[in-house]
Motif scaffolding. Sequence first.
Motif, PDB file in Angstrom:
ATOM      1  N   UNK A 166       0.865  -1.193   0.000  1.00  0.00           N
ATOM      2  CA  UNK A 166       0.000   0.000   0.000  1.00  0.00           C
ATOM      3  C   UNK A 166       0.890   1.228   0.000  1.00  0.00           C
ATOM      4  N   UNK A 167       0.606   2.202  -0.865  1.00  0.00           N
ATOM      5  CA  UNK A 167      -0.454   2.218  -1.880  1.00  0.00           C
ATOM      6  C   UNK A 167      -0.146   1.245  -3.010  1.00  0.00           C
ATOM      7  N   UNK A 168      -1.185   0.788  -3.687  1.00  0.00           N
ATOM      8  CA  UNK A 168      -0.964  -0.223  -4.731  1.00  0.00           C
ATOM      9  C   UNK A 168      -0.201   0.362  -5.919  1.00  0.00           C
ATOM     10  N   UNK A 169       0.623  -0.479  -6.527  1.00  0.00           N
ATOM     11  CA  UNK A 169       1.377  -0.058  -7.712  1.00  0.00           C
ATOM     12  C   UNK A 169       0.558  -0.404  -8.955  1.00  0.00           C
ATOM     13  N   UNK A 170      -0.552   0.308  -9.093  1.00  0.00           N
ATOM     14  CA  UNK A 170      -1.501   0.037 -10.169  1.00  0.00           C
ATOM     15  C   UNK A 170      -1.785   1.348 -10.900  1.00  0.00           C
ATOM     16  N   UNK A 171      -1.217   1.482 -12.070  1.00  0.00           N
ATOM     17  CA  UNK A 171      -1.387   2.714 -12.826  1.00  0.00           C
ATOM     18  C   UNK A 171      -2.828   2.910 -13.286  1.00  0.00           C
ATOM     19  N   UNK A 172      -3.509   1.817 -13.598  1.00  0.00           N
ATOM     20  CA  UNK A 172      -4.905   1.918 -14.047  1.00  0.00           C
ATOM     21  C   UNK A 172      -5.807   2.448 -12.934  1.00  0.00           C
ATOM     22  N   UNK A 173      -5.519   2.046 -11.694  1.00  0.00           N
ATOM     23  CA  UNK A 173      -6.340   2.518 -10.566  1.00  0.00           C
ATOM     24  C   UNK A 173      -6.226   4.029 -10.422  1.00  0.00           C
ATOM     25  N   UNK A 174      -5.012   4.560 -10.442  1.00  0.00           N
ATOM     26  CA  UNK A 174      -4.823   5.997 -10.258  1.00  0.00           C
ATOM     27  C   UNK A 174      -5.306   6.787 -11.468  1.00  0.00           C
ATOM     28  N   UNK A 175      -5.250   6.197 -12.656  1.00  0.00           N
ATOM     29  CA  UNK A 175      -5.785   6.881 -13.829  1.00  0.00           C
ATOM     30  C   UNK A 175      -7.288   7.052 -13.715  1.00  0.00           C
ATOM     31  N   UNK A 176      -7.957   6.009 -13.193  1.00  0.00           N
ATOM     32  CA  UNK A 176      -9.403   6.108 -12.994  1.00  0.00           C
ATOM     33  C   UNK A 176      -9.747   7.134 -11.915  1.00  0.00           C
ATOM     34  N   UNK A 177      -8.931   7.197 -10.864  1.00  0.00           N
ATOM     35  CA  UNK A 177      -9.180   8.180  -9.806  1.00  0.00           C
ATOM     36  C   UNK A 177      -8.973   9.600 -10.312  1.00  0.00           C
ATOM     37  N   UNK A 178      -8.021   9.796 -11.190  1.00  0.00           N
ATOM     38  CA  UNK A 178      -7.813  11.119 -11.777  1.00  0.00           C
ATOM     39  C   UNK A 178      -9.000  11.542 -12.620  1.00  0.00           C
ATOM     40  N   UNK A 179      -9.559  10.606 -13.349  1.00  0.00           N
ATOM     41  CA  UNK A 179     -10.732  10.913 -14.175  1.00  0.00           C
ATOM     42  C   UNK A 179     -11.922  11.283 -13.305  1.00  0.00           C
ATOM     43  N   UNK A 180     -12.055  10.642 -12.157  1.00  0.00           N
ATOM     44  CA  UNK A 180     -13.176  10.956 -11.264  1.00  0.00           C
ATOM     45  C   UNK A 180     -13.100  12.393 -10.765  1.00  0.00           C
ATOM     46  N   UNK A 181     -11.889  12.882 -10.541  1.00  0.00           N
ATOM     47  CA  UNK A 181     -11.714  14.246 -10.029  1.00  0.00           C
ATOM     48  C   UNK A 181     -11.448  15.254 -11.136  1.00  0.00           C
ATOM     49  N   UNK A 182     -11.607  14.837 -12.379  1.00  0.00           N
ATOM     50  CA  UNK A 182     -11.440  15.720 -13.528  1.00  0.00           C
ATOM     51  C   UNK A 182     -10.021  16.319 -13.550  1.00  0.00           C
ATOM     52  N   UNK A 183      -9.039  15.430 -13.369  1.00  0.00           N
ATOM     53  CA  UNK A 183      -7.640  15.820 -13.377  1.00  0.00           C
ATOM     54  C   UNK A 183      -6.890  15.010 -14.430  1.00  0.00           C
ATOM     55  N   UNK A 184      -5.772  15.528 -14.867  1.00  0.00           N
ATOM     56  CA  UNK A 184      -4.924  14.800 -15.803  1.00  0.00           C
ATOM     57  C   UNK A 184      -3.470  14.905 -15.347  1.00  0.00           C
ATOM     58  N   UNK A 185      -2.747  13.815 -15.484  1.00  0.00           N
ATOM     59  CA  UNK A 185      -1.363  13.755 -15.044  1.00  0.00           C
ATOM     60  C   UNK A 185      -0.443  14.306 -16.124  1.00  0.00           C
ATOM     61  N   UNK A 186       0.462  15.199 -15.715  1.00  0.00           N
ATOM     62  CA  UNK A 186       1.428  15.817 -16.618  1.00  0.00           C
ATOM     63  C   UNK A 186       2.811  15.646 -16.000  1.00  0.00           C
ATOM     64  N   UNK A 187       3.790  15.322 -16.825  1.00  0.00           N
ATOM     65  CA  UNK A 187       5.156  15.185 -16.337  1.00  0.00           C
ATOM     66  C   UNK A 187       5.759  16.560 -16.089  1.00  0.00           C
ATOM     67  N   UNK A 188       6.774  16.595 -15.263  1.00  0.00           N
ATOM     68  CA  UNK A 188       7.427  17.866 -14.952  1.00  0.00           C
ATOM     69  C   UNK A 188       8.140  18.453 -16.163  1.00  0.00           C
ATOM     70  N   UNK A 189       8.611  17.596 -17.061  1.00  0.00           N
ATOM     71  CA  UNK A 189       9.286  18.098 -18.263  1.00  0.00           C
ATOM     72  C   UNK A 189       8.326  18.851 -19.178  1.00  0.00           C
ATOM     73  N   UNK A 190       7.049  18.492 -19.151  1.00  0.00           N
ATOM     74  CA  UNK A 190       6.058  19.131 -20.004  1.00  0.00           C
ATOM     75  C   UNK A 190       5.182  20.124 -19.253  1.00  0.00           C
ATOM     76  N   UNK A 191       5.466  20.374 -17.986  1.00  0.00           N
ATOM     77  CA  UNK A 191       4.566  21.175 -17.149  1.00  0.00           C
ATOM     78  C   UNK A 191       4.407  22.601 -17.671  1.00  0.00           C
ATOM     79  N   UNK A 192       5.491  23.252 -18.001  1.00  0.00           N
ATOM     80  CA  UNK A 192       5.418  24.658 -18.409  1.00  0.00           C
ATOM     81  C   UNK A 192       4.764  24.846 -19.775  1.00  0.00           C
TER      82      UNK A 192
END
Length: 293
Positions: A166-192
């Motif tokens: 814990x926390x689980x190493x499941x990328x699909x789980x966190x991707x679904x949680x991001x969609x629930x909160x209307x968020x998207x993951x961005x890398x630091x290299x592409x942030x700006x």
Amino acid sequence: QAAWARASLKERAHGLMTLDDDAPLSALAKAPKFDDDLPLSSLADGVQKPKVSRQLTPKASPKAGIKGKGKGTPLKRRMIESSSSSSSSDSDSSSDSNAPIANHKGGKKTPAKKSKMALLKRTSTAETMGEDEIESGGAVSKKQRLPKEQVVADLLCRWWYVLPDWPPDDEAYFKAELEKKNLRKVTLAEWDWEPEVDSKGRAKVYELSQFRGLYRDISGTLQDLRPKDLCPCYANFMKKDISELYDLLLKALENQLQQLVTSKYYDPQLEAQLKVMITRVKSQQEQHNNGKR
């Protein structure tokens, strides 16, 4: 002639040494020329020794209103006496303040009674404990813990031997949680170069590399998307039945013992402690099962 020369030399040296601060500089040019054969005693005679004026301290006047004493005490002595008297008065006042209050009827002072701490028996069970008590982590001292709290405390020390990571190493789980909160993951290299909100209305966040499941948005707010209901913590373990906790604890102890024997950091003392704990937990589990019947 020698005597006359010495006398004139003394006068000129005396005049030079007694110059005023306001004397012109030309007076310094008239300095006498001393002969190498001139004795030092003649120079000493021409120099005036500074006069040291001793400032007499005024005598203390005798105290007014006191007869028979012609001399008064010095200022330093009076200051010491006043400070000692004030400190003694402060100590007297503090001792009086700490003294017990006198009885109204007899006027006698009653001694202060020592407060005795009553030992309260813990009658609450795990089911009757409030949420605030569960969130606080329960009793810290082993003597104050309930049997269920002790099992939870032992399980918290080795939960990773029996439960998944814990926390689980499941990328699909966190991707679904991001969609629930209307968020998207961005890398630091592409942030700006990424817009704050994309065409779908999803705000950008970046993940904390050292903490799986934690993200920060553009305002710096922390977004915790870890599954809290599966967190191996005190609050979640206290919600489980004690029979399930005994099973989890025994399995965790057995797995820990098995890995210890095959580990390169083998410790015979720890092995003995684990065997004792397994025996104790089995005995407590048996007593609990007999009590339920």
